[in-house]
Design a protein around this motif. Structure first.
Motif, PDB file in Angstrom:
ATOM      1  N   ILE A 346      -9.451  73.565   3.612  1.00  0.00           N
ATOM      2  CA  ILE A 346      -9.348  74.995   4.921  1.00  0.00           C
ATOM      3  C   ILE A 346      -9.520  76.332   4.378  1.00  0.00           C
ATOM      4  N   LEU A 347     -10.196  77.300   4.925  1.00  0.00           N
ATOM      5  CA  LEU A 347     -10.178  78.744   5.141  1.00  0.00           C
ATOM      6  C   LEU A 347      -8.515  79.419   5.460  1.00  0.00           C
ATOM      7  N   ARG A 348      -7.928  80.622   5.077  1.00  0.00           N
ATOM      8  CA  ARG A 348      -6.975  81.311   5.766  1.00  0.00           C
ATOM      9  C   ARG A 348      -7.469  82.278   6.372  1.00  0.00           C
ATOM     10  N   ILE A 349      -8.005  82.971   6.711  1.00  0.00           N
ATOM     11  CA  ILE A 349      -8.382  83.718   7.136  1.00  0.00           C
ATOM     12  C   ILE A 349      -7.233  84.897   8.547  1.00  0.00           C
ATOM     13  N   GLY A 350      -7.425  86.099   7.722  1.00  0.00           N
ATOM     14  CA  GLY A 350      -6.062  86.753   8.873  1.00  0.00           C
ATOM     15  C   GLY A 350      -6.774  87.723   9.965  1.00  0.00           C
ATOM     16  N   CYS A 351      -6.131  87.893  10.526  1.00  0.00           N
ATOM     17  CA  CYS A 351      -6.903  88.676  11.948  1.00  0.00           C
ATOM     18  C   CYS A 351      -5.268  89.397  12.274  1.00  0.00           C
ATOM     19  N   MET A 352      -4.814  90.552  11.557  1.00  0.00           N
ATOM     20  CA  MET A 352      -3.698  91.433  11.237  1.00  0.00           C
ATOM     21  C   MET A 352      -3.798  92.676  11.350  1.00  0.00           C
ATOM     22  N   GLY A 353      -2.875  93.562  12.216  1.00  0.00           N
ATOM     23  CA  GLY A 353      -2.719  94.483  12.711  1.00  0.00           C
ATOM     24  C   GLY A 353      -4.467  95.835  12.292  1.00  0.00           C
ATOM     25  N   HIS A 354      -3.943  96.402  11.388  1.00  0.00           N
ATOM     26  CA  HIS A 354      -4.721  97.743  10.968  1.00  0.00           C
ATOM     27  C   HIS A 354      -6.229  96.342  10.921  1.00  0.00           C
ATOM     28  N   SER A 355      -6.670  95.448  10.740  1.00  0.00           N
ATOM     29  CA  SER A 355      -7.343  94.610  10.213  1.00  0.00           C
ATOM     30  C   SER A 355      -8.328  93.636  11.934  1.00  0.00           C
TER      31      SER A 355
END
Length: 394
Positions: A346-355
């Protein structure tokens, strides 16, 4: 020995879309450049009060014992586990991800016995399996991961799990490292006794002051221990004298990190916690739509999809390291690969906070599609980018 000749600090400008840290809001960065005061200065004591009040708001709790632990999320994790676990205690922990296994390792180091409730990596814990494990092992403590960073899995039915634990007179520790400030979390309403987190993920803060909250029942266990906590630095019976009413010296707090956490939490309060949860779901939903239209799949099922951390299945024959390196070198975007059982898958892609902003998701989906097409993967980059834009318009 010659004097080192080190140039001026000039780190690259990255778009942080991995499992953490996330991009830091400019206001948070500015807060760290304000004047330093002492950790017992009356002005800093007021800042401590502010941070505790704001943390209670974000955790959705009235717990008096709500503090930032000096250190990264692993320090907060160890503070929770080490203080609650006495030698001889049995602790039921999840076996469905990397950080559940880390919790078990900390239990063993604290002198407790860790027993697993098993689930495949990428699946949540089944309440029936949890109840069966309680009946078999009669644990003193139950720990679970609310948002498993290694698999992109959000644990549903939290109140059902905590009810099972409390029916067996066990305390509940929740890992909220990748959920606090990003997805719905209600510590008091859901019956969580102890929750720990990190500040560099959905709170978008430089790592170094990590949230922790305990209710009175949990703190009573800490204060009634028959043996001292094996870590002096993380001993909550000592720390409560600094973060409690006395404000007595224990160690020098990471003052600028506390400044940063205060400003990050202030941003959460300004946005409103429910609005923040909705923003993460909306923006991560566009990422989800984009990778799906591109021809990729997320690892977890829809019912336990974790918006703040998206585990994207790699196409057949594609090396995760090649994709990660290309995104970083050609686009300045940071993501990460899998851990443990999902390493290389897998690829772990964050979608967090200011991002977690529309422009960041659109840039990531476009760059990922172009990179995979360049590697001759069977994907449709244009379809992915279009789907992400449509999802954001909705």
């Amino acid at each position: 020995m010659d004097r080192p000749r080190v140039g001026e600090l000039s780190p690259p400008d990255r778009l942080l879309m991995g499992p953490g840290p996330s991009d830091v809001h400019p206001r948070v960065l500015r807060s760290m450049s304000t004047p330093l005061v002492g950790h017992l200065d009356p002005s800093f004591v007021e800042i401590m009060d502010d941070v505790q009040e704001l943390l209670r708001y974000v955790f959705r709790t009235d717990n008096q014992w709500t503090i930032p632990v000096s250190g990264t999320g692993s320090a907060s994790m160890e503070a929770a586990v080490a203080n609650l676990t006495e030698p001889g205690d049995t602790v039921l922990v999840p076996g469905n991800g990397y950080f559940g296994e880390r919790m078990a390792a900390m239990v063993e180091r604290a002198g407790g016995e860790a027993v697993f409730v098993e689930a495949p990596w990428g699946d949540p814990l089944d309440p029936a399996a949890v109840e069966a494990a309680f009946d078999r092992h009669q644990p003193d403590i139950f720990g679970f991961v609310h948002a498993e960073t290694s698999t992109g899995t959000l644990q549903p039915n939290v109140p059902e799990l905590t009810s099972i634990a409390h029916e067996h007179d066990a305390l509940v520790i929740a890992d909220t490292v990748t959920s606090l400030g990003g997805v719905e979390l209600r510590v008091d309403e859901w019956g969580i006794d102890v929750a720990y987190s990190a500040d560099q993920k959905c709170l978008s803060c430089p790592p170094g002051a990590s949230p922790l909250t305990l209710n009175d029942r949990a703190m009573d266990k800490v204060l009634a221990r028959e043996t001292p906590v094996r870590s002096w630095y993380l001993d909550l019976s000592l720390l409560q004298e600094y973060w409690g009413d006395e404000r007595a010296y224990h160690h020098t707090a990471p003052i600028t990190n506390v400044y940063a956490l205060r400003e990050a939490l202030r941003l959460v309060a300004e946005e409103g916690i429910e609005n923040r949860w909705a923003r993460h779901r909306r923006v991560a939903g566009a990422l989800k739509a984009g990778v799906d239209a591109m021809g990729l799949a997320l690892n977890p099922e829809e019912d336990w999809w974790l918006p703040s951390l998206n585990a994207v299945r790699l196409p057949a024959g594609v090396d995760d390291g090649t994709v990660i390196d290309a995104l970083l070198e050609e686009y300045g975007i940071e993501i990460a690969g899998g851990l443990g059982d999902l390493s290389g898958e897998i690829l772990r892609i964050g979608c967090m906070g200011h991002s977690a902003r529309p422009e960041n998701v659109l840039a990531l989906v476009s760059a990922l599609g172009n990179t995979l097409e360049a590697l001759d993967a069977d994907v449709d980059a244009d379809a992915g980018a279009s789907a992400a834009r449509r999802a954001l318009k909705r």
